[in-house]
Enzyme design. Sequence first.
Site, PDB file in Angstrom:
ATOM      1  N   ASP A   1      20.849  35.434  48.009  1.00 28.92           N
ATOM      2  CA  ASP A   1      20.894  36.582  48.996  1.00 28.92           C
ATOM      3  C   ASP A   1      20.082  37.697  48.473  1.00 28.92           C
ATOM      4  O   ASP A   1      19.175  38.409  49.359  1.00 28.92           O
ATOM      5  CB  ASP A   1      22.108  37.063  49.317  1.00 28.92           C
ATOM      6  CG  ASP A   1      22.775  35.897  50.144  1.00 28.92           C
ATOM      7  OD1 ASP A   1      22.272  35.174  50.690  1.00 28.92           O
ATOM      8  OD2 ASP A   1      24.220  35.840  49.938  1.00 28.92           O
TER       9      ASP A   1
ATOM     10  N   ARG B   1      31.610  47.905  40.563  1.00 27.21           N
ATOM     11  CA  ARG B   1      30.965  48.376  41.761  1.00 27.21           C
ATOM     12  C   ARG B   1      30.440  49.764  41.503  1.00 27.21           C
ATOM     13  O   ARG B   1      29.421  50.189  42.053  1.00 27.21           O
ATOM     14  CB  ARG B   1      31.557  48.218  43.217  1.00 27.21           C
ATOM     15  CG  ARG B   1      31.875  46.521  43.240  1.00 27.21           C
ATOM     16  CD  ARG B   1      30.766  45.838  43.020  1.00 27.21           C
ATOM     17  NE  ARG B   1      30.672  44.374  43.428  1.00 27.21           N
ATOM     18  CZ  ARG B   1      30.156  43.331  42.683  1.00 27.21           C
ATOM     19  NH1 ARG B   1      29.403  43.780  41.685  1.00 27.21           N
ATOM     20  NH2 ARG B   1      30.413  42.280  42.781  1.00 27.21           N
TER      21      ARG B   1
ATOM     22  N   ASP C   1      32.988  44.778  48.610  1.00 27.07           N
ATOM     23  CA  ASP C   1      32.110  45.285  47.674  1.00 27.07           C
ATOM     24  C   ASP C   1      31.094  46.314  48.468  1.00 27.07           C
ATOM     25  O   ASP C   1      30.446  47.093  47.924  1.00 27.07           O
ATOM     26  CB  ASP C   1      31.268  44.156  47.056  1.00 27.07           C
ATOM     27  CG  ASP C   1      32.075  43.608  45.797  1.00 27.07           C
ATOM     28  OD1 ASP C   1      33.019  44.176  45.395  1.00 27.07           O
ATOM     29  OD2 ASP C   1      31.808  42.363  45.658  1.00 27.07           O
TER      30      ASP C   1
ATOM     31  N   SER D   1      31.576  31.114  45.575  1.00 31.94           N
ATOM     32  CA  SER D   1      30.772  32.394  45.191  1.00 31.94           C
ATOM     33  C   SER D   1      31.485  33.063  44.259  1.00 31.94           C
ATOM     34  O   SER D   1      32.767  32.978  43.902  1.00 31.94           O
ATOM     35  CB  SER D   1      31.049  33.389  46.512  1.00 31.94           C
ATOM     36  OG  SER D   1      30.847  34.569  46.206  1.00 31.94           O
TER      37      SER D   1
HETATM   38  N1  ARG Z   1      38.317  39.866  45.844  1.00 32.93           N
HETATM   39  C1  ARG Z   1      37.556  40.577  44.647  1.00 32.93           C
HETATM   40  C2  ARG Z   1      37.330  41.898  44.924  1.00 32.93           C
HETATM   41  O1  ARG Z   1      37.359  42.408  45.910  1.00 32.93           O
HETATM   42  C3  ARG Z   1      36.262  40.045  44.186  1.00 32.93           C
HETATM   43  C4  ARG Z   1      35.012  39.956  45.316  1.00 32.93           C
HETATM   44  C5  ARG Z   1      33.926  39.267  44.705  1.00 32.93           C
HETATM   45  N2  ARG Z   1      34.127  37.909  44.574  1.00 32.93           N
HETATM   46  C6  ARG Z   1      33.198  36.943  44.620  1.00 32.93           C
HETATM   47  N3  ARG Z   1      33.867  35.508  44.387  1.00 32.93           N
HETATM   48  N4  ARG Z   1      32.088  36.926  44.714  1.00 32.93           N
HETATM   49  O2  ARG Z   1      37.240  42.718  43.937  1.00 32.93           O
END
Ligand code: ARG
Length: 401
Positions: A16, A97, A126, A177
């Site tokens: 991506d 993040r 995110d 993912s």
């Molecule tokens: N659900 C988690 C959060 O919001 C992780 C998000 C990213 N997860 C992923 N498998 N790419 O902090």
Amino acid sequence: MGRAERVVLAYSGGVDTTVCIPYLKHEFGVKEVITLAADLGQGEDLTPIREKALKAGASESLVVDATEALIEHYALPSIQANALYENRYPLSTALARPLIAKLLVEAAAQCGADAVAHGCTGKGNDQVRFDVSIAALNPNLKVLAPAREWGMSREEAISYGEQFGLSFPVKKSSPYSIDFNLLGRSIEAGPLENPWNEPLEEVYALTRAIADTPDEPEYVEIGFVEGAPTHLNGEAIAATTLIAQLNDMAGRHGVGRIDMIENRLVGIKSREIYEAPALLVLIAAHRDLESLTLTADVTQYKRGIEETYSRLVYNGLWYSPLKSALDAFIRQTQERVTGTVRVKLYKGNAQIVGRQSDSALYTEALATYGADDQFDHRAAEGFIYVWGLPTRVWSERLRQE
Ligand code: ARG
């Protein structure tokens, strides 16, 4: 959305974010894409990622070592807050993040970019964390999120990239993912989307299955100074090393797996698997040391603060006035949270089996049932008379009716 000339793109090297490079140039009319990859202690060599970005058309490819910043400025405060979203998730992805957002904003200033970009979709947390953090740090910077608009499937994204000479190795692509840094791994999608499916062993990388863990328990002593972990088994070590070592130790005993249905900010429930051995052990140990060193009212009042703090970090409000105010409260409470916690790692459990502190409020002479008890038992009578008075008045009133 206004167009941009020069953009700094948060880059992971995945499909991506790689496709984002030609997409930003050709569909968004961006002249120059500068990629930024953050080393967050995920333990992979980022040199190939640099080259990949340049091949995909980036004019510059930055790699920033941010592991120490992640631990010092994001994980440590969160450990002091005993932060667990919905009582379970230690925020390993969420904490990274706001840091990446800060790196993007700083790089944009250095490169004279008028926008930053990320590859998040429109369904996750995110995107919110990036957009809100960037706005807090520099409200004049544009934020481009091509993957939120392009509506391409993974296959379509790959074909789009191929038009621009990009090739994606035909390794059997994982159905999952995955997000990964020193604090832990987050795994979703693929067979995990059915919440009834037990996760296959293949999703785990930091923790062993119970069947493969040692048959002997392992004890580890974690030393804290003012709420920050500083010692492992009596040795002073840097926080990043401490977390790496504790990940290994706890993971070897199958400690640190979480399988949960969580509530995303965007209203969707999602099923996520987490592995965060060190972070979970540290929060449990820290919380235990607090119960030894903080007064009852501070300990109990802090629970509410922790719950608010966790939700706020999950929801992308790291840089916010409420967060700063909660930080001040938490920092003040940590002054005397110094001591050592003994943890027994065994068959998927991290059990606190001992704690000690020079600032302990636990007083054996008061707690003991032995002969040297110093507690004045008769004083309890008067206390209970006053404490129970409202209840007695209430009960007598009812009887008269
Ligand atoms: N659900 C988690 C959060 O919001 C992780 C998000 C990213 N997860 C992923 N498998 N790419 O902090």
